[in-house]
Scaffold this active site. Structure first.
Site, PDB file in Angstrom:
ATOM      1  N   TYR A 160      45.809  37.355  38.008  1.00 27.78           N
ATOM      2  CA  TYR A 160      45.532  35.943  37.728  1.00 27.78           C
ATOM      3  C   TYR A 160      44.067  35.638  37.992  1.00 27.78           C
ATOM      4  CZ  TYR A 160      45.912  30.902  37.523  1.00 27.78           C
ATOM      5  OH  TYR A 160      45.737  29.600  37.166  1.00 27.78           O
TER       6      TYR A 160
ATOM      7  N   PHE B 104      31.353  21.647  11.464  1.00 26.08           N
ATOM      8  CA  PHE B 104      32.560  22.422  11.243  1.00 26.08           C
ATOM      9  C   PHE B 104      33.720  21.487  11.596  1.00 26.08           C
ATOM     10  CE2 PHE B 104      35.949  25.329  12.671  1.00 26.08           C
ATOM     11  CZ  PHE B 104      36.163  25.927  11.456  1.00 26.08           C
ATOM     12  N   THR B 105      34.873  21.672  10.938  1.00 29.61           N
ATOM     13  CA  THR B 105      35.987  20.709  11.104  1.00 29.61           C
ATOM     14  C   THR B 105      36.285  20.378  12.567  1.00 29.61           C
ATOM     15  OG1 THR B 105      37.449  22.609  10.898  1.00 29.61           O
ATOM     16  CG2 THR B 105      37.167  21.257   8.937  1.00 29.61           C
TER      17      THR B 105
ATOM     18  N   ASP C  48      26.407  27.446  18.195  1.00 27.42           N
ATOM     19  CA  ASP C  48      27.758  27.905  17.861  1.00 27.42           C
ATOM     20  C   ASP C  48      27.595  29.292  17.239  1.00 27.42           C
ATOM     21  OD1 ASP C  48      30.175  28.552  16.731  1.00 27.42           O
ATOM     22  OD2 ASP C  48      30.541  26.595  15.827  1.00 27.42           O
TER      23      ASP C  48
ATOM     24  N   LYS D  58      36.434  35.320  15.670  1.00 25.05           N
ATOM     25  CA  LYS D  58      35.478  35.815  14.678  1.00 25.05           C
ATOM     26  C   LYS D  58      34.522  36.802  15.340  1.00 25.05           C
ATOM     27  CE  LYS D  58      36.776  31.618  12.932  1.00 25.05           C
ATOM     28  NZ  LYS D  58      36.184  30.315  12.781  1.00 25.05           N
TER      29      LYS D  58
ATOM     30  N   ARG E 207      37.868  24.076   0.958  1.00 28.93           N
ATOM     31  CA  ARG E 207      36.818  23.533   1.816  1.00 28.93           C
ATOM     32  C   ARG E 207      36.104  22.467   0.997  1.00 28.93           C
ATOM     33  NH1 ARG E 207      37.642  25.296   7.245  1.00 28.93           N
ATOM     34  NH2 ARG E 207      39.012  23.605   6.705  1.00 28.93           N
TER      35      ARG E 207
ATOM     36  N   PHE F 104      44.272  18.809   6.377  1.00 20.38           N
ATOM     37  CA  PHE F 104      44.345  20.037   5.581  1.00 20.38           C
ATOM     38  C   PHE F 104      45.268  21.086   6.198  1.00 20.38           C
ATOM     39  CE2 PHE F 104      41.677  22.687   8.276  1.00 20.38           C
ATOM     40  CZ  PHE F 104      40.931  21.758   8.966  1.00 20.38           C
TER      41      PHE F 104
HETATM   42  C1  LIG Z   1      36.248  29.116  13.565  1.00 18.13           C
HETATM   43  C2  LIG Z   1      35.085  28.393  13.997  1.00 18.13           C
HETATM   44  C3  LIG Z   1      35.152  27.539  15.106  1.00 18.13           C
HETATM   45  C4  LIG Z   1      36.439  27.286  15.856  1.00 18.13           C
HETATM   46  O1  LIG Z   1      36.939  28.451  16.444  1.00 18.13           O
HETATM   47  P1  LIG Z   1      38.500  28.647  16.701  1.00 18.13           P
HETATM   48  O2  LIG Z   1      38.592  29.921  17.477  1.00 18.13           O
HETATM   49  O3  LIG Z   1      39.174  28.726  15.367  1.00 18.13           O
HETATM   50  O4  LIG Z   1      38.988  27.477  17.473  1.00 18.13           O
HETATM   51  C5  LIG Z   1      33.991  26.892  15.478  1.00 18.13           C
HETATM   52  N1  LIG Z   1      32.844  27.056  14.799  1.00 18.13           N
HETATM   53  C6  LIG Z   1      32.748  27.861  13.733  1.00 18.13           C
HETATM   54  C7  LIG Z   1      31.436  28.003  13.028  1.00 18.13           C
HETATM   55  C8  LIG Z   1      33.859  28.555  13.281  1.00 18.13           C
HETATM   56  O5  LIG Z   1      33.759  29.344  12.203  1.00 18.13           O
END
Ligand SMILES: *Cc1c(COP(=O)(O)O)cnc(C)c1O
Length: 482
Positions: free
Chosen positions: A80, A132-133, A223, A266, A389, A455
């Site tokens: 943990y 980004f969304t 980011d 990613k 998108r 979406f």
């Molecule tokens: C996918 C993504 C996010 C969010 O990440 P999640 O792991 O899906 O929550 C943030 N910024 C960018 C540029 C992304 O491509």
């Protein structure tokens, strides 16, 4: 991988790995694909994977993992608090980004939740190259607003600008002058951009942004979710960086940001995420929210196996062969489509190939979601699942009016090291057929429309019987073939 030269064949990307584990795919008949998309409310997010042939929805959590990552997962240290695994990941982050503190989270949006709660106040402004969304949703949820200050060229479908993701420095200066630095919670740099075609940002632009922000006492947040592709583009397209190693470029980027966050779904080809910074003050501000929302400070919602996989995945990201794979396959697909006269975003970016639905199905008004309609049509004729998108991915304004998106894109993601070149050729062939028959594609209208992130779960139906006609034409042309 340097360009591999072909003498007798047209040059094409070359896989610098071999496939040792495979997964069976299904290609169901066209009538069944129509049935599947109808049951999914014409929303590709709601399709069942068993009905999908090529899953080009996203690269999130579906990049192929390496043998080294799988091996590392077997030696994870489960506890943990204070596991060895966490220390290994923390050390790797320190080594690569040169940041002293690391906070683990369960995925990228969790970082955005924490950053927004700590830094965004009602009335705050967050300038960024492009939203980004999930990043926009968290900022607005905390009462802030997003200002997109990407260069004008970023929204042009075709361009030869190698860095369409760059911030327009003059727009940033103007924002600071108009609102004052105090109003700006932070400047967010997305490297590379997600919603405008995976377009990269240059190292020089990051340096310029950082200098301007620092002169004005403004925080720079990077980011880095899509950093792997962006690193490739900096090395390939930015003259001053040609002789730098990927590791050196990564460090130079990190040195020009105060806080870095990423989705490890990613970056690092695993699952999870994290925030890092060298500032103790910022670290302490965010730390308490990690334990509140994510879990204890040495796992943050991730399993130890995933943390091992990220540590190895980050190291592998420093290998040019590895990060070339995605952009080179994307460039291959984009070039093929572009040569065939199909509207596609250029220059090729990261993440995937982006069809320009505004032009592909120019007869469909934005109120009928051209990119969503194209996504449904492409699934019917190919079993390829892409992601809308465009306007569907936006949210209505306070008065319930549609907010029309600048771009209407159908994104066809290429998860790294997953697809073969013949599968890419299959997708290109079906897209070309669909383009020749584009007049058959009609619009969509909502049946169920959620208020937030519609979406993901919204359900739609075609505005006419166009999908039936599309299937009839498909069968006339393809006969018994699926
Ligand atoms: C996918 C993504 C996010 C969010 O990440 P999640 O792991 O899906 O929550 C943030 N910024 C960018 C540029 C992304 O491509």
């Amino acid at each position: 991988m340097s360009e591999i030269k072909f003498i007798y064949e047209k040059s094409s990307p070359l896989e610098m790995h071999k496939v040792r584990i495979v997964q069976k795919l299904n290609l169901i008949p066209v009538e069944e694909r129509l049935k599947a998309i109808t049951e999914a409310g014409n929303n590709t997010f709601l399709l069942k994977n068993r009905d999908v042939f090529m899953d080009m929805l996203t690269d999130s959590g579906v990049n192929a993992m390496s043998d080294q990552q799988l091996a590392a997962m077997m030696v994870a240290d489960d506890s943990y608090a204070g596991s060895e695994t966490f220390t290994r990941l923390e050390d790797k982050i320190k080594e690569i980004f040169g940041k002293k503190y690391f906070l683990p989270t369960h995925q990228g949006r969790a970082c955005e939740n924490i950053l927004s709660q700590v830094y965004v106040k009602p009335g705050s402004i967050v300038p960024m190259n492009y939203h980004f969304t999930t990043s926009k949703a968290h900022i607005t949820l905390n009462g802030g607003s997003v200002e997109e200050i990407v260069s004008d060229e970023a929204l042009e479908i075709n361009s030869d600008n190698p860095f369409k993701g760059n911030i327009d420095i003059d727009k940033l200066k103007a924002l600071i002058e108009a609102h004052g630095a105090e109003k700006i919670a932070f400047v967010r740099l997305e490297a590379g951009t997600n919603l405008i075609g995976g377009q990269p940002i240059s190292l020089q632009n990051m340096k310029d942004v950082y200098k301007l922000c620092h002169d004005n006492g403004i925080l720079v947040v990077l980011d880095a979710s899509l950093l792997a592709d962006n690193l490739y583009f900096i090395k390939q397209r930015e003259e001053a960086c040609r002789d730098m190693t990927i590791r050196e470029i990564t460090r130079a980027i990190a040195d020009h940001s105060d806080i870095i966050y990423f989705s490890a779904r990613k970056l690092g080809c695993a699952r999870g995420g994290g925030i890092c910074t060298s500032s103790e003050e910022h670290y302490l501000k965010m730390r308490e929210l990690i334990t509140l929302y994510e879990g204890f400070l040495t796992y943050g919602g991730m399993s130890v196996r995933e943390m091992e996989a990220i540590a190895v995945g980050l190291e592998e990201t420093m290998d040019f062969d590895m990060i070339s794979q995605g952009p080179q396959f994307i460039a291959y697909m984009v070039d093929k489509l572009y040569e065939a006269g199909i509207p596609v975003v250029t220059p090729p970016g990261g993440l995937g190939c982006h069809l320009d639905a505004k032009s592909f199905v120019s007869h469909i008004p934005q109120s009928q979601y051209p990119a969503g309609a194209l996504a449904a049509a492409l699934f019917i004729v190919s079993g390829v699942r892409g992601m809308e998108r465009g306007t569907l991915s936006e949210q209505r304004d306070e008065n319930g009016n549609e907010v029309y998106s600048n771009m209407e894109l159908l994104r066809l993601a290429l998860p790294r090291r997953v697809f073969t070149l013949s599968q890419v050729n299959y997708a290109v062939d079906r897209i070309r057929w669909l383009y020749d028959n584009r007049h058959l594609v009609g619009g969509l209208t909502f049946v169920e429309e959620p208020k937030v992130l519609r979406f993901f779960f919204g359900r739609l139906k075609p505005v006419s019987d166009w999908q039936i006609k599309l299937v009839e034409k498909f069968k006339a042309d393809f006969g018994d073939s699926l």
